[in-house]
Every structure is written in structure tokens, then in C-alpha cells.
Scaffold this active site. Sequence first.
Site, mmCIF file in Angstrom:
data_model
loop_
_atom_site.group_PDB
_atom_site.id
_atom_site.type_symbol
_atom_site.label_atom_id
_atom_site.label_comp_id
_atom_site.label_asym_id
_atom_site.label_seq_id
_atom_site.Cartn_x
_atom_site.Cartn_y
_atom_site.Cartn_z
ATOM 1 N N GLU A 279 -40.386 35.998 21.979
ATOM 2 C CA GLU A 279 -41.827 35.764 21.871
ATOM 3 C C GLU A 279 -42.501 36.923 21.134
ATOM 4 O O GLU A 279 -42.054 38.061 21.197
ATOM 5 C CB GLU A 279 -42.429 35.598 23.267
ATOM 6 C CG GLU A 279 -41.950 34.324 23.934
ATOM 7 C CD GLU A 279 -42.478 34.104 25.335
ATOM 8 O OE1 GLU A 279 -43.239 34.965 25.838
ATOM 9 O OE2 GLU A 279 -42.119 33.069 25.942
ATOM 10 N N SER B 8 -42.431 28.668 17.925
ATOM 11 C CA SER B 8 -41.900 27.932 19.074
ATOM 12 C C SER B 8 -41.244 26.625 18.595
ATOM 13 O O SER B 8 -40.268 26.690 17.854
ATOM 14 C CB SER B 8 -43.020 27.712 20.090
ATOM 15 O OG SER B 8 -42.497 27.237 21.307
ATOM 16 N N HIS C 81 -38.422 31.794 22.238
ATOM 17 C CA HIS C 81 -38.695 32.340 23.591
ATOM 18 C C HIS C 81 -37.371 32.888 24.130
ATOM 19 O O HIS C 81 -37.023 32.665 25.293
ATOM 20 C CB HIS C 81 -39.223 31.256 24.537
ATOM 21 C CG HIS C 81 -40.436 30.528 24.060
ATOM 22 N ND1 HIS C 81 -41.699 31.034 24.198
ATOM 23 C CD2 HIS C 81 -40.576 29.322 23.447
ATOM 24 C CE1 HIS C 81 -42.586 30.159 23.703
ATOM 25 N NE2 HIS C 81 -41.929 29.123 23.236
#
Lengths: 275, 275
Positions: B201, B132, B174
Site C-alpha cells: 500500500e 489496487s 496490498h
Amino acid sequence: MPQSLKTTILVIGGAEDKVHGREILQTFFNRSGGKDGRIAIIPSASREPVAIGDRYRYIFEDMGAKAVQVLDIRDRSQGEDPIWQTYLEGCTGVFMTGGDQLRLCGLLADTPLMEKILLQVQLGQITLAGTSAGAAVMGHHMIAGGGSGESPNRSLVDLTTGLGILPQLIVDQHFNNRNRIARLLSAIACHPDRLGMGVDEDTCAMYEGDGTIQVLGKGNVTIIDPGELSHTNEPYVSASDPLSLFGLQVHILTHGDRYNLNTRNIVPPEERVAV
Amino acid sequence: MPQSLKTTILVIGGAEDKVHGREILQTFFNRSGGKDGRIAIIPSASREPVAIGDRYRYIFEDMGAKAVQVLDIRDRSQGEDPIWQTYLEGCTGVFMTGGDQLRLCGLLADTPLMEKILLQVQLGQITLAGTSAGAAVMGHHMIAGGGSGESPNRSLVDLTTGLGILPQLIVDQHFNNRNRIARLLSAIACHPDRLGMGVDEDTCAMYEGDGTIQVLGKGNVTIIDPGELSHTNEPYVSASDPLSLFGLQVHILTHGDRYNLNTRNIVPPEERVAV
């Protein structure tokens, strides 16, 4: 009877400006003969055909069209009614509204009325426009629905058969606005012999008889060309598995940009012409 | 001290499986020396560094790592603390957690600690992973934030400077999950000398010293290659105007697929190797 000089089809991504400059609707109006134009509105995608039909009727009347008629077809048998076919004889423009593309296809596909419209479009006698659901039906393969927020996968998109007006395309609309690139990629993975075209809201891909589209309006027309696809895992994976697609060509077009659907090439900016 | 055989960097799109097969985390663990590994966790992107640091510490301890230490850096001066640098000497893996990529860069960019990590990664002494926010910092140019649901345009993306670990990339994470392709395209329009890489993800682009990435996990890694861009209207339009981008190459990769960042070519499926 005024006639279009050439085939013109406006593929509109929905939510086109109806109040201010009305660039896209004005272009449709101009291409349909302007003040000499006779326009037919097909609101059959909508479950409120009277309201949506009237909305467009007022707009084209306000622009000064000689005649505007709403073809409120709610039953396939109406597509065989000679009244509408006779009216079409004198028409210079046909506008298909938004709503549900499955409903529109269910009512119009393969009816004598639709066959007549297609013929007249091909002959350059009628300018055709479709917005939102009216744009979705343009290809032979049609996106009936789908999701976003996932990796492209076959179950992300519902595919069925459209009206085949521009059969080489798979059209998606409200494109960037509703984050639909993953579902269009999923559709293209299933039919890599087609060209994906995503049209944003208040944006139009105007197709002309020479095979070029030209972009009008505020957003993007996104072309996904799988012509040089070197590998895909479709159909070897299950429907919910993410897809591999190697070697896609993607073109993102804005106002004034032109692209040739036949040669699959961008028209260089220096070769642009005025609409 | 066990050492990695070659440079390995795992760029993870966030929300990687921490409970079941843990493929991505297990691969990081294995590449970091397995049960002989000594792992450092950098939770500095997070405003809850203790909780997130401990979560990963338990996972790698559960896998059997010889030593796991959370480098709870909350101040740039800590990046100069010899204690951490000494600990790094014996490390075989460094894991950067999620949180806010601006915070992570603010705390680590150009610190002696980060310089040392980069050197050891280049020498193949440390396997590096970022998830992330920890993935977002990989490029020289970094996406700090942005929007979706719009045509690509410069104001859709906030760009700043990342840690430059894989400087040729602009990473977004994401990716399909949060519909981020428009913002990555916007970033690439601003820096067409880079390669856009969107990681979903529970998905990882594992970079290896030979320039290839290999895909692990459940979703897609999307490569946007503007190397043959024939036209863009950037920077001739205002920041909120939609962008034109002609001639992008797009590759959508899934588990096992490989791509060479140096040659910008897909590695044909038949040349794949086991991880």
C-alpha cells in the site's frame, strides 16, 4: 543403553499432530530408540508445565517408551541439580515443548543441564526435538516476537539470543500459519550471515549430522538464504523504514524434500532417502 | 497536445496517499503532462464509481490539470462508444481506480476502448496508472482473490486472465499489508514463466519503456523470480497440498530501487536516476 546412530534434531513448527498419524512425534520417538527409549520432556517454555509435560508424557508412554520423565524446571538453579544430569545420562531423547521462547532461554541458557544436552546431541547420544518455542530457541539469534502485515523492517521483529543448538539458523515457527515471512526477512536483514528457516505448523525440519534437513509433516519449511545478497539498505535506514534486500535465494520445501545447511544446496529429489 | 516522452505505467499497491505529499499521484500527474495534462479516470472496478471517480477528479483538478473526465463505464457496450474514444485522443493520462479486478476486466477486456488505451500507452502518448484492483489487472494472468495464513498451495489463489498491459507480470497488491506472499507464490508456481510482483500500500512500481521499474512511496515492491527454479511438485500434487519451489530469487525493493523486468536484474544503486 540404546543410542542414536547420529545427531538428530527435530525443529517443529508447533501444533504437530498429537492424535492421528502423529508422524512427527512418532519419528522423534523412533529416533530416540523406540520402545527402548528413555525420554525427557522439558516443559519450561510453558506457564502450565505440568499440563503440557503430562500431555507429551502420555503420548510417548502410549507409543511404548521404556521411560518418560518430565523435567519440570522452573528455576535456573534446577538446571544445576545433579538429579536431572544423572537422569540425562541414560536418556535417548529430549523434547522441548512450546510456550514462550524467552522463558525457555531464561531458564536453560548456559546451565550445566543445557550444556550436557548439547554435548550429548552432538555425540549422537540424544535425539533432540523442540516445537514452537522449543524450535525458536534453536539458533544463535532468536526471534522473541514480532508483527506481520507490514513491509519487512527492523522494528517488526524482536531479536535476542537463543540456545545456539543450530547456530547458523534463525528459526521462525507457525510460519505460513501466522504470516511470519516479513518478520523472518527482517531478522535476516539484521544477520545476513545466517540462514532463515520458517517452519509451518505440523511440520518439521529434521536435521541430521551430515548437515541435511529433511521435511516431515503437512506444511512447508521455507529457507531464506541471503548468501548472495548484493545490496541491503540495512543498517542505513531507521528501524521502522522498509528494508531493501536484493538477491535472496528462497526455497520452499515440502514433505520429503531435503536441503543441506552446510553447502546451502537442495538435495535433488532423486537423491532422497527414507527417514 | 502534450505527450509523454516514453511509456510510463504506474502499478500502485492501493491506499496511496491522497492527502499529504501525494508522491505517487503527483508523479502520475507530472508524467501525464502536469498542468497541460488531460486525465481520464476509469472507476469501473468500483461499485461506487461516481464517488471514487469524483474523489480522484478533485485531486487532479486540485493539482491543476487542464481537464479531468471520469469515464463511468458500467456496461461493455460503453467501451465501444465513440465519445470516449474521441476523448482519449486528447488524453495524456488514464487512471484506473480500485474496486474489484474481476469487474474491471469484465467491463474492459478486449473492448475497443481498452485496445486504444493500450496502443496509446505503448506509443508513449498516455501515462497509465492503476491502483489496487487497477494494479491487479496489469498482467496476462491475474489474481482474482485468495487467502493467507497457509502454506502456498494452488487452492490458495484464484487465477484468471487480466488486461495484459504488462503481460510478463503477475501482480498482487496490498501485499505485505494483507500478508499475500503465499498466494503470490502459489500463482507463480502455476505460471513459472512469469515474474511475481507484490506491491505494498502507498507504494508504486513505475514501469518505464526501457523495461525498468522504479519504486515510489512508502513500502516495498517484492519481486519473485522463478527463472532458475530447479524443482517444483506443481502440478503433481492435489490443489490443497503445499507446494515445493526450489531456487526462487527474491528481491525486496524500496523507494528509489530499480529493477529491469527484461533482464531480470537489479539496477545497481549507483546507476539510479531521478524520477
